[in-house]
Every structure is written in C-alpha cells, then in structure tokens.
Scaffold this active site. Sequence first.
Site, PDB file in Angstrom:
ATOM      1  N   SER A 181      20.070  16.086 -22.605  1.00 39.06           N
ATOM      2  CA  SER A 181      20.666  16.278 -21.396  1.00 39.06           C
ATOM      3  C   SER A 181      20.081  17.215 -20.074  1.00 39.06           C
ATOM      4  O   SER A 181      21.216  18.274 -19.426  1.00 39.06           O
ATOM      5  CB  SER A 181      21.899  15.891 -20.511  1.00 39.06           C
ATOM      6  OG  SER A 181      22.138  14.692 -21.837  1.00 39.06           O
ATOM      7  N   ARG A 196      14.412  24.281 -17.724  1.00 37.23           N
ATOM      8  CA  ARG A 196      15.566  25.656 -17.604  1.00 37.23           C
ATOM      9  C   ARG A 196      16.860  24.894 -17.830  1.00 37.23           C
ATOM     10  O   ARG A 196      16.634  23.748 -17.637  1.00 37.23           O
ATOM     11  CB  ARG A 196      15.378  26.489 -16.317  1.00 37.23           C
ATOM     12  CG  ARG A 196      15.570  24.607 -14.970  1.00 37.23           C
ATOM     13  CD  ARG A 196      15.807  24.973 -14.033  1.00 37.23           C
ATOM     14  NE  ARG A 196      16.632  24.278 -13.099  1.00 37.23           N
ATOM     15  CZ  ARG A 196      14.699  23.946 -12.006  1.00 37.23           C
ATOM     16  NH1 ARG A 196      14.472  24.611 -11.745  1.00 37.23           N
ATOM     17  NH2 ARG A 196      15.436  23.129 -11.457  1.00 37.23           N
ATOM     18  N   ASP A 234      20.435  12.228 -20.891  1.00 33.98           N
ATOM     19  CA  ASP A 234      21.195  11.806 -20.693  1.00 33.98           C
ATOM     20  C   ASP A 234      20.987   9.917 -20.028  1.00 33.98           C
ATOM     21  O   ASP A 234      21.167   8.782 -20.206  1.00 33.98           O
ATOM     22  CB  ASP A 234      22.552  12.000 -20.641  1.00 33.98           C
ATOM     23  CG  ASP A 234      22.559  13.071 -19.313  1.00 33.98           C
ATOM     24  OD1 ASP A 234      21.374  13.190 -18.695  1.00 33.98           O
ATOM     25  OD2 ASP A 234      24.089  13.116 -19.248  1.00 33.98           O
TER      26      ASP A 234
HETATM   27  C1  GLC Z   1      22.190  18.318 -15.367  1.00 31.70           C
HETATM   28  C2  GLC Z   1      20.734  18.179 -16.507  1.00 31.70           C
HETATM   29  C3  GLC Z   1      20.301  16.878 -16.495  1.00 31.70           C
HETATM   30  C4  GLC Z   1      21.230  16.001 -17.009  1.00 31.70           C
HETATM   31  C5  GLC Z   1      22.392  15.978 -16.271  1.00 31.70           C
HETATM   32  C6  GLC Z   1      23.976  15.056 -16.513  1.00 31.70           C
HETATM   33  O1  GLC Z   1      22.252  17.506 -14.184  1.00 31.70           O
HETATM   34  O2  GLC Z   1      19.898  19.632 -16.014  1.00 31.70           O
HETATM   35  O3  GLC Z   1      18.960  17.302 -17.528  1.00 31.70           O
HETATM   36  O4  GLC Z   1      20.763  14.553 -16.950  1.00 31.70           O
HETATM   37  O5  GLC Z   1      23.123  17.083 -15.811  1.00 31.70           O
HETATM   38  O6  GLC Z   1      24.271  15.374 -17.834  1.00 31.70           O
END
Ligand code: GLC
Length: 498
Positions: A181, A196, A234
């Site tokens: 995620s 990143r 996610d």
């Molecule tokens: C952050 C991550 C993203 C993820 C979100 C929720 O924003 O960059 O990829 O989906 O958190 O977990």
Amino acid sequence: MKEGMGKVAVGAAVIGAAAVVGVAALVVRQRMKTSGRWARAMGIVKEFEEKCGTPEGKLKQVADALTVEMHAGLASEGGSKLKMLISYVDSLPTGNEKGVFYALDLGGTNFRVLRVELGGREEGIIHQEFAEASIPPALMCGNSDALFDYIAEKLASFIDEEEQRFHQPAGRQRELGFTFSFPVMQTSINSGTLIRWTKGFSIDDAVGQDIVAELTEALRRKGVEMRVAALVNDTIGTLAGGRYTNNDVAVAVILGTGTNAAYVERAQAIPKWHGPLPQSGEMVINMEWGNFRSSHLPLTEYDHALDVESLNPGEQIFEKLTSGMYLGEILRRVLLKMAVEASFFGDVVPPKLEIPFVLRTPDMSAIHNDSSSDLRVVGSKLKDILEISNTSLKTRRVIVELCNIVATRGARLAAAGVLGVLKKMGRDSLTEGGEKTVIAMDGGLYEHYTEYRECLESTLNELIGEEAAATIVVEHSNDGSGIGAALLAASNSLYLDQ
Ligand code: GLC
C-alpha cells in the site's frame, strides 16, 4: 502595662489586616492571571476552529479541484499531484474464482499473511485464515532486505504450520497476491517499481526498485516456494474484495494510517494508457489521493509545521489533514501551543506533550467518544499518555472540542474527496438508469473512529443531496483488501485452465 499591651494588640491587628489584604490581593491577581490564561487559550482554540472551517461551498470547491486534477493525472504521466496510477486490473472478480490462494498485506500499522480457499460461484469463500504482526519500527526506516526478509519469514512460518490439505499438487506453485500500500508505478499486474514511501516508512534503497522482484528474492532466501501473481494497492484489493460480494462496487476508499481511493475508469478516458484497450473497456485506477493538494484546503499553522517536520515534506498534504497517522499529532500540536502560550496545563509545559506523535489517533478517538458526565476517559488518557493530572472538567471539555474540530475537518474533506471521484464518474447526481454506486470503505480510522465515520457519511449526504444520495451506498468492506488480493491472484493464476 495596660497601655503597652493595647499597643501590641493593635499592632498585631494591623499586621493581621495587612496580611488579609495581601492574601486577598494575591488571590485576585491569581484569578486575573488564570482568567487571562484561559482567555488566551480560548483565543487559540477559536482561531484554530475558524481556520479549520469546511462550509459546504468550500467542500464543493475541493471536490471540483480534485476532479480537475484527476483529469490532469490521467492525461499524462506527471500531469498532476494525483498520480492516477494504472493498476493493470481490467477485470474485477466475478465469483467464479476457485482454489487456494495467499495474500500478503503490507502498508499500514499491521502486516498480515492470509490464505483463502475459494469455491467458485456455488461455494464462495470456503475457508480463510490469517496471521497478523505489527511492523517493528526499526524496519520502517532500515534497508530493503531487512523489511522483505521479515515479511518472507512470517509467510514461511504461516505455511509451515498449515494443514496437509492446503499443500499444492506436484508441479504447481503456491500463488500470492501482494497488497503493497504505497505508490507503485506498475508495469504489469505483477510487477512495478516503488515511486516513494509514505506513512512514516523511509527505506531509501527500495525506491525505484521492482517490489515483486524484492519480495521474490526474499522468498528465495527464506526457502519459500511461491509465485507472486498480483501486485496491488490496498484500494485496488478493497475494490476487488468489495466487487466479489457486491456487483455495484465501483469505488474503494481507505481511511486508515493513510488515505487513498481507487475507482473503475473507462479505458478510453485514460489518454496516458498506450496499451491495448482491455476487453472490458475498463481499467481500475489507484488515485493516490493522499497526495492531493489545493489552495482550497483549509491548512493551519499546525499543518504547515507538521508537514515541514515530517519525513515527506510537501507531499501527502490531503493525507496529513485526513488520515489516522496525523489526526492525533495535529491535536498534540494545538495543545502544545496552548500549554506554551497560555499555560493551559499550569505553569509548566507537560514534557510528554513535546514528543511528536505521542498522542495517537485511537487515543484521540477515545477522548472524543467519552460520554461520561465527568469526562473520565479524557482524564485518564491525559494522565496515562501525557502525565497531566488534576484537569478540571472545563479543561477536558475544551480538549474534546479540539478533537471534534480536527476530526470534523478531516471527515468532511474525505467526503469532499468522495464527491470529487463521483463527479469524475458522472455518478454524483441521479443517473438516467438510477443505478447504484457502492463505495467500499476500509481502514482503522473509518472502522474505529465513530464520530469521524458518522461525520463523513452525513457530509456525503449533505453534499450529494437527498435524491442522488439514495443511489450512493457506503459499505464497510472488512479486510476486503487481503481477500481482494487473493482473488486477483486467482484471476491472474498461471493455472487458470486446470
Ligand atoms: C498511502 C499510500 C497509498 C495507500 C494509502 C492507504 O496514501 O501512499 O498507496 O493506499 O496510504 O493505505
């Protein structure tokens, strides 16, 4: 003698009176000091509240700005702060998926390993089992191998302990969906490089690396035979998991440590997509909306300071206003200013209050949710976490109000985000067919912070209006993301014809 004694007595009486006057003056001065402090503290609260204001008109501007950025992000790579990442998921689960599949879920406070047995249309999910562990903080800022070895080890012991009946037939590898995620530039359904880190992770040598290759290497090091069949965010996992149980799911929103959304886009509306048009005509987009930023966002001095001092300054501004990692920290910063500039907790600034991130959002939620007449929970949280004791009821009430200001702003902005997505999809007003749009939501903040969730839902109704609101459904997708990843592993299995 008589006279003399009288003199002494008079003298004592005079001294006594002077002392009384002195004490009284002290009390008055003390009161004035206290009321001056209180007024100053309330001034800080009032100013903060004003700056956090999210009237309906502002939220609509935020939603419109988000829609504009969505277009820009879809038009070209780097066209917007919104990455609008192509997920390579062009077909969502149908319910026909069969077999035993695994999922790894990494990216929040906890890390999960999961096994799902899918029985196809008739039987659905026959069996699921998971193991959960928290990520040791040292691994969040160490090196890539250390993190992936840790994950691989957990997976290895999960498999070691599993029943014989889950073992794969000879010649067939176990297959896994990896929910990772963070923002990833995908190159296929099961490859992609990390753009990143977000949410307090910071492992330099992983940025720009192929995440599936990193995991596969670590699995090899730990002797785990496993094919990574799908790499998903996610939000993508939640969308897939949501669709499995409800055909009308078209949007997924995560409100947890971080925040993000994914939705189903028409492939033709993605100018930057140069691949063949998928048969379905659709493509799921990972928006990475946490990185959204707009001049319409109500930012305060506390938000600026939090951002500047964060691991990723200038990035994830929407996330820093709305998600679980930051809400408690915003509250701490306001309380600290009140302590320093208005002696809100007495003459000394409570040392614990100076520790960044000491006030976690779950604790803030408990404070906000305290319905006891003497705000007992507020009192005990202040004592346990910040070592502040003997707070007056009045003080506690102010703290609850501060929670309300921070959570309300976050929840209302999240609702504006949802409206922006619905607008882009043309689902923000009653469609001709009156079709339903279901938004699958997940994440600890949404799940556990009652006031936040209720405010988000009521704001969404307020923004959409009664008529259209009847066709928009928000559904809690409990751990949809893990199951979703397993489902996507199933639909991208090497053994589909078996
Ligand atoms: C952050 C991550 C993203 C993820 C979100 C929720 O924003 O960059 O990829 O989906 O958190 O977990």
